[in-house]
Motif scaffolding. Structure first.
Motif, short mmCIF file in Angstrom:
data_model
loop_
_atom_site.label_atom_id
_atom_site.label_comp_id
_atom_site.label_asym_id
_atom_site.label_seq_id
_atom_site.Cartn_x
_atom_site.Cartn_y
_atom_site.Cartn_z
N LYS A 175 0.56 -1.21 -0.11
CA LYS A 175 -0.04 0.08 0.10
C LYS A 175 0.89 1.29 0.04
O LYS A 175 0.52 2.00 -0.59
N SER A 176 1.88 1.31 0.86
CA SER A 176 2.85 2.53 0.64
C SER A 176 3.42 2.49 -0.63
O SER A 176 3.62 3.76 -1.00
N ARG A 177 4.11 1.60 -1.23
CA ARG A 177 4.64 1.58 -2.54
C ARG A 177 3.61 2.38 -3.64
O ARG A 177 3.97 2.95 -4.31
N LEU A 178 2.69 1.57 -3.60
CA LEU A 178 1.46 1.99 -4.85
C LEU A 178 0.97 3.50 -4.37
O LEU A 178 0.66 4.27 -5.32
N ASN A 179 0.61 3.85 -3.18
CA ASN A 179 0.51 5.21 -2.76
C ASN A 179 1.65 6.17 -3.21
O ASN A 179 1.50 7.27 -3.91
N SER A 180 2.87 5.86 -3.17
CA SER A 180 4.17 6.68 -3.57
C SER A 180 4.09 6.70 -5.06
O SER A 180 4.34 7.74 -5.48
N LEU A 181 3.75 5.64 -5.84
CA LEU A 181 3.76 5.81 -7.16
C LEU A 181 2.55 6.49 -7.83
O LEU A 181 2.59 7.02 -8.70
N GLU A 182 1.39 6.59 -7.10
CA GLU A 182 0.31 7.48 -7.42
C GLU A 182 0.74 8.91 -7.28
O GLU A 182 0.35 9.60 -8.04
N THR A 183 1.26 9.25 -6.11
CA THR A 183 1.72 10.71 -5.86
C THR A 183 3.01 10.85 -6.91
O THR A 183 2.78 12.04 -7.48
N TRP A 184 3.75 10.11 -7.40
CA TRP A 184 4.65 10.24 -8.57
C TRP A 184 4.10 10.39 -9.71
O TRP A 184 4.25 11.42 -10.50
N ILE A 185 3.02 9.75 -10.21
CA ILE A 185 2.22 10.20 -11.46
C ILE A 185 1.44 11.41 -11.37
O ILE A 185 1.60 12.23 -12.50
N GLU A 186 1.02 11.85 -10.43
CA GLU A 186 0.20 13.19 -10.25
C GLU A 186 1.43 14.19 -10.33
O GLU A 186 1.13 15.35 -10.86
N GLN A 187 2.49 14.01 -9.93
CA GLN A 187 3.68 15.07 -9.84
C GLN A 187 3.97 15.29 -11.12
O GLN A 187 4.35 16.13 -11.93
#
Length: 248
Positions: free
Chosen positions: A166-178
């Motif tokens: 969950k932490s990795r996927l949340n970080s990945l979604e944050t990277w996509i938004e950035q």
């Protein structure tokens, strides 16, 4: 088989697909009368055992990597739906099989005029694959630890969001938004130009990577007809026949 039934089979229910080149009934090596379905061959077969033609990937259609799909991620009555299209990057099953979702690094050339050159595209795919493989791999040490702790705590460990996936996927979604925000700042300075956008992997269920680009059919032409290019002449209207002269 009746002619209308054969025509119905050759078209998919998806309106934008047209003739379904991946229809297993069209290239099966077993007749319809046997009722067994397509047999698995040692060559020219997909991962699902469907017989396909070797050159289907080169044919223009929904299976082509550069095919602009309709945008299903926005309302159909919005202006963005009419002005944008989706380029789908398919899964690469040869990297991790079904243990983790990984995407193909086959570069669609249609992304170059949209603002994503080939080196940047490969960086995106490399970033996503490197984050998704350890996040979904069931044999990853962190995932095995989370499974043990989740079992010991009655899955409260998962409910509190303490798992590594969950932490990795949340970080990945944050990277996509950035990444989307940076592209918007870089390209939106030009009037009338829509920046490319990476669609959240959660919206596609990690089955495809959807990239939103401006519709290439309504985009302004880069240049007019060159001086050396030939132009087709418009047909001239035939002169009207002369009026008859009446003789008294």
């Amino acid at each position: 088989m009746p002619e209308n039934e054969e025509l119905r089979r050759s078209y998919s229910r998806d309106l934008e697909r047209g003739p379904d080149v991946m229809d297993p009934h069209r290239f099966s090596n077993v007749s319809y009368g046997d009722g067994i379905g397509s047999a698995i061959s040692s060559s020219n077969s997909s991962i699902m055992g469907e017989e396909i033609q070797p050159d289907l990937g080169e044919a223009w259609g929904p299976q082509h990597p550069c095919f602009p799909h309709l945008n299903p991620h926005v309302p159909t009555d919005s202006a963005e739906y009419a002005k944008t299209r989706i380029i789908r990057i398919r899964r690469d099953w040869l990297l991790q099989g079904d243990l983790a979702p990984t995407f193909s690094n086959l570069y669609p050339e249609i992304l170059d005029p949209a603002g994503i050159p080939e080196p940047e595209f490969r960086q995106i795919i490399d970033k996503l694959n490197k984050e998704l493989i350890p996040a979904f791999d069931p044999y990853n040490i962190r995932n095995m630890f989370d499974a043990f702790v989740g079992l010991a705590t009655g899955w409260l460990w998962d409910d509190f969001g303490m798992t590594g996936i969950k932490s990795r996927l949340n970080s990945l979604e944050t990277w996509i938004e950035q990444w989307n925000r940076e592209k918007e700042k870089t390209i939106s300075s030009e009037d009338g130009v829509l920046p490319p956008k990476l669609i959240s992997l959660r919206r596609t269920g990690y089955m495809t990577l959807d990239i939103q680009i401006p519709d290439p059919e309504i985009a302004p032409a880069p240049s007019s007809t060159g001086a050396g290019e030939s132009m087709t002449a418009l047909p001239l209207e035939e002169p009207a026949p002369p009026a008859p002269v009446l003789v008294a």
